[in-house]
Design an enzyme around this catalytic site. Structure first.
Site, PDB file in Angstrom:
ATOM      1  N   PHE A 194      35.063  37.793  34.348  1.00  0.00           N
ATOM      2  CA  PHE A 194      34.216  37.916  35.536  1.00  0.00           C
ATOM      3  C   PHE A 194      33.711  36.523  35.931  1.00  0.00           C
ATOM      4  CE2 PHE A 194      33.315  41.324  32.395  1.00  0.00           C
ATOM      5  CZ  PHE A 194      34.253  42.214  32.878  1.00  0.00           C
ATOM      6  N   ASP A 200      31.699  33.773  37.121  1.00  0.00           N
ATOM      7  CA  ASP A 200      30.289  33.650  37.472  1.00  0.00           C
ATOM      8  C   ASP A 200      29.856  32.188  37.381  1.00  0.00           C
ATOM      9  OD1 ASP A 200      30.292  33.208  34.756  1.00  0.00           O
ATOM     10  OD2 ASP A 200      28.756  34.686  34.267  1.00  0.00           O
ATOM     11  N   ASP A 249      35.457  37.271  27.771  1.00  0.00           N
ATOM     12  CA  ASP A 249      34.406  36.959  28.737  1.00  0.00           C
ATOM     13  C   ASP A 249      33.024  37.183  28.130  1.00  0.00           C
ATOM     14  OD1 ASP A 249      33.681  36.752  31.911  1.00  0.00           O
ATOM     15  OD2 ASP A 249      32.412  38.222  30.911  1.00  0.00           O
TER      16      ASP A 249
END
Length: 322
Positions: free
Chosen positions: A213, A215, A299
């Site tokens: 993800f 970010d 992750d």
């Protein structure tokens, strides 16, 4: 999610400001191949969980509001997760679809016990309204109905979310190319999988299809590990805490190259360990084998490593997508 992988790989091969370093990938994969670090999903104990539909509703609202905390130095994801947990413990109807459509900025602040306006507060309120409206219109007001309709497919769940909830859809347009990053849609599938330990609402037959993800934290961790290399100009912007515009080349490259790098780490570990890798998963509490290492778990480990590193410098972009 193959769109995410393919377009991230394209960005990595055409980037000007961020480089995916193959020797860095090799070193990290070698370090992790025999003992893949495991992190329990709720390792901080800040999330609501009752093993039922209300947990699904909580996670969907949480992931709708999970973005851009950095403008307030004291605000963090922990405040959001714990604040929403307390609100739901005090009032089980707090996240009913009709109520989500009525919340205001002051209401949200009160819910989170936050003394001042939240970063991008108007956008957070708008997204609460969007979630409540679309859940009521298409899924009987329940996020659990949304999950049930995906038939245990994480890929189908992400597709449903991005088609029904535009606030969770992230696309960039680069010259002659479209780049897909579905961070907040994918993280809902991953949160379900982690919270329910791969069972019930968290059972997905294709959880391996979910990418990492992209970010703020993970790109900085990957740079620290030598997996990503930043150009001098980008390093200077990050080190001086200057804002990077949403949709700029620098931002797209930071996020897409992170996705591609984690995929490469995963593939490298797979090649080093053979067709299967066995490890003890604290989330599921037993030994098991995967045909492949999961990007979701890589992750989580990278993010957990980053949030514990107080000196980590991350990029700053005002965005509702992460």
């Amino acid at each position: 999610m193959e769109e995410v992988r393919a377009t991230s790989a394209w960005v990595a091969s055409h980037s000007s400001h961020v480089t995916v370093d193959s020797s860095g990938i090799e070193k990290v994969a070698e370090r992790m191949k025999d003992s893949i670090p495991k992190v329990e999903w709720d390792f901080e104990g800040i999330h609501y969980f009752d093993n039922g539909p209300l947990t699904v509703q909580y996670l969907f609202v949480l992931d709708a509001l999970n973005f851009c905390f950095w403008p307030d130095n004291e605000m963090s994801y922990d405040h959001l997760a714990a604040g929403l947990k307390e609100a739901l413990q005090n009032d089980k109807s707090a996240f009913d679809a009709d109520r989500l459509q009525k919340y205001t900025g002051p209401d949200l602040r009160k819910m989170l016990r936050w003394p001042r306006p939240l970063p991008l507060e108007d956008e957070r309120v708008r997204l609460m309204h969007e979630v409540g409206f679309e859940l009521e219109r298409s899924f009987d007001g329940k996020a659990s109905k949304l999950v049930e309709s995906c038939e245990k497919s994480a890929a189908k769940l992400v597709a449903l979310i991005t088609s029904h909830f535009p606030g969770k859809l992230m696309q960039y347009l680069k010259p002659s190319h479209q780049v897909f990053l579905y961070k907040r849609a994918q993280i809902f599938a991953a949160d379900l999988w982690g919270a329910f330990k791969g069972q019930g609402y968290g059972e997905f037959n294709d959880i391996e299809s979910v990418t990492m993800f992209a970010d703020y934290i993970v790109p900085a961790v990957l740079e620290q590990l030598g997996v990503l290399k930043f150009s001098p100009s980008l390093s200077n912007i990050i080190d001086s805490n200057r804002e990077i515009s949403s949709g700029s080349e620098e931002e797209v490259e930071l996020r897409a190259c992170s996705v591609h790098a984690v995929e490469e780490i995963r593939e490298q570990i797979h090649r080093k360990t053979g067709k299967q890798v066995e490890f003890y998963c604290f989330m599921l509490r037993y030994y098991f084998s995967y045909a492949r290492v999961l990007s979701v778990e890589l992750d989580l480990w990278l993010w957990a490593f980053g949030v514990k590193c107080s000196s980590l410098q991350h990029h700053r972009t005002l965005s509702i997508y992460y």
